[in-house]
Write an enzyme that holds these catalytic residues in place. Structure first.
Site, PDB file in Angstrom:
ATOM      1  N   ALA A  74       0.843  -1.106   0.037  1.00  0.00           N
ATOM      2  CA  ALA A  74       0.058   0.043   0.074  1.00  0.00           C
ATOM      3  C   ALA A  74       1.188   1.356   0.094  1.00  0.00           C
ATOM      4  CB  ALA A  74      -0.807  -0.228   1.152  1.00  0.00           C
ATOM      5  N   GLN A 183      -7.074  -0.108   5.477  1.00  0.00           N
ATOM      6  CA  GLN A 183      -7.391  -0.665   6.490  1.00  0.00           C
ATOM      7  C   GLN A 183      -9.182  -0.713   6.412  1.00  0.00           C
ATOM      8  OE1 GLN A 183      -6.461  -1.337   9.133  1.00  0.00           O
ATOM      9  NE2 GLN A 183      -3.824  -0.291   8.705  1.00  0.00           N
ATOM     10  N   HIS A 203      -1.531  -8.159   2.751  1.00  0.00           N
ATOM     11  CA  HIS A 203      -1.455  -8.634   3.901  1.00  0.00           C
ATOM     12  C   HIS A 203      -2.410  -7.729   5.654  1.00  0.00           C
ATOM     13  CE1 HIS A 203       1.049  -4.156   5.312  1.00  0.00           C
ATOM     14  NE2 HIS A 203       1.256  -4.586   4.606  1.00  0.00           N
ATOM     15  N   THR A 239       8.748  -7.578 -13.594  1.00  0.00           N
ATOM     16  CA  THR A 239       8.095  -8.357 -13.856  1.00  0.00           C
ATOM     17  C   THR A 239       6.964  -9.142 -12.259  1.00  0.00           C
ATOM     18  OG1 THR A 239      10.083  -9.687 -14.865  1.00  0.00           O
ATOM     19  CG2 THR A 239       8.071 -11.307 -14.210  1.00  0.00           C
ATOM     20  N   CYS A 325       4.328   2.089  10.986  1.00  0.00           N
ATOM     21  CA  CYS A 325       5.926   3.108  10.023  1.00  0.00           C
ATOM     22  C   CYS A 325       5.416   4.626  10.485  1.00  0.00           C
ATOM     23  CB  CYS A 325       5.294   2.928   8.819  1.00  0.00           C
ATOM     24  SG  CYS A 325       4.336   1.861   7.847  1.00  0.00           S
TER      25      CYS A 325
END
Ligand code: PLP
Length: 379
Positions: A74, A183, A203, A239, A325
């Site tokens: 994200a 979220q 995730h 890729t 973070c």
């Protein structure tokens, strides 16, 4: 037991354990390893798997497969949207509107733009956690090229009126609307098509790390962050990861199919938790009543967020301070935005709940909080 540790986990907003069905899908498709950009049959087998994964994801989100850009997470999706949109529209204007509720991958990208000469205005947030729509109206200008608002913020769990904001932005023809939906997926029903771009990552809903998605409305043009040859899209070279795309589609399918059941369960846990926390002297709940039940932000009188995290960790319990973070030892911006109370923002921390959380987990947390707060009062 949680992972390899004997801990009780209350940090599902930062990360969720991958569902075994997602892992099975990953293992199956990881073996279809050829480069999907190769024209030979092995490459085309991988390409077919990617097309299927992207089509399934698009179907679930009620968008077109061509509107999906696969990223590494994200944070990359937010950076691509914020920088890509504003860079493309730099001749139309350099004014941006956003909020103090944004994740650092949005606010950090905005600070970067500010240093390059863009002007940023921040919309007020009301005590109930909702952005002040009247204030938003007054901030919009002819040269406003971007409005970035998260659908659900990661610290308080506030839910923003994305449809209403989109309606207001119709009067501002140069302004693009970016929604950080990281979220939101799996926690609320959200129509992504209100936005021009919207980001999320599997995730956060029992999928895998290392992949993310940016929805980009078909007619919108973006300057890529990663230039190179066309891959699944011209907007993100490299890729494509066949297995990550298939696993993301599976995680989304499970999040949708099990949405009501998971939500009802977590709502009940949240009610129990709120009731018990209200009984503990010195704790105050910051998450508004209308926040998603998965996120409960609390302040502890006399104990900073980092200290509370360490004290609970000693008792075998994982909670979080702000989002994983963000910069440590600074006040929580979302808590500041709704309370205007620096002490409360510095002493805030976050419990996050899941359908995997048990009532015994909640009991253990409440017991630990009683012990910690009683000890503090005695000091
Ligand atoms: N946006 C929000 C609201 C988040 O909560 C997070 C992660 O905590 C991100 C973006 C960044 O997600 P990622 O870790 O996939 O880059």
């Amino acid at each position: 037991m949680f992972g390899g540790l004997n801990m009780i986990y209350f940090d599902y907003t930062a990360d969720t354990p991958p569902d075994s069905r997602v892992l099975e899908e990953y293992i199956r498709t990881a073996q279809i390893f050829a480069n999907p950009n190769s024209a030979h049959s092995a490459g085309q087998e991988a390409k077919n798997e990617i097309d299927t994964g992207i089509s399934r994801t698009a179907e679930r989100l009620h968008i077109k497969p061509s509107e999906i850009i696969v990223t590494s997470g994200a944070s990359e999706a937010n950076n691509l949207a914020v920088k890509g949109l504003t860079f493309t529209d730099r001749r139309r204007g350099r004014h941006i509107v956003s909020t103090f509720l944004e994740h650092s991958s949005v606010s950090g990208a905005l600070t970067f733009l500010q240093e390059q000469g863009w002007e940023i205005d921040i919309v007020n947030v009301k005590p109930d956690g909702m952005i002040d729509i009247d204030h938003l109206r007054t901030l919009l200008r002819e040269d406003t090229v971007l409005c970035a608002v998260c659908a659900v913020d990661s610290e308080l769990g506030t839910v923003q009126p994305i449809g209403q904001i989109a309606e207001i932005l119709k009067d501002c023809p140069n302004c693009r609307f970016h929604v950080d939906a990281t979220q939101a997926i799996g926690k609320i029903k959200l129509d992504l098509t209100f936005a021009d771009t919207a980001s999320f990552a599997p995730h956060k809903f029992y999928g895998l790390k290392g992949s993310g998605i940016l929805y980009k409305r078909e007619e919108i043009v973006l300057e890529p962050l990663i230039h190179g040859g066309a891959s699944t899209t011209i907007y993100r070279s490299g890729t494509p990861d066949t297995a990550a795309i298939a696993a993301a589609a599976k995680a989304l399918e499970l999040a949708e199919n099990e949405f009501e059941e998971r939500l009802a369960y977590v709502t009940n846990l949240n009610r129990i938790l709120r009731d018990e926390i209200r009984k503990i002297k010195g704790l105050i709940i910051n998450s508004p009543e209308n926040a998603v039940p998965h996120i409960l932000n609390v302040s502890s009188a006399g104990i900073k967020g980092g200290k509370m995290q360490a004290l609970l960790n000693e008792k075998g319990i994982c909670i979080s301070v702000k989002s994983a973070c963000s910069v440590p030892n600074t006040p929580s911006r979302p808590v500041m935005a709704i309370t205007h109370d620096r002490k409360r923002a510095l002493s805030s921390w976050r419990i996050s709940l899941s359908h995997l959380t048990t009532e015994q987990d909640i009991e253990a947390l409440i017991k630990a909080l009683h012990e910690i707060m009683e000890q503090e009062v005695r000091k």
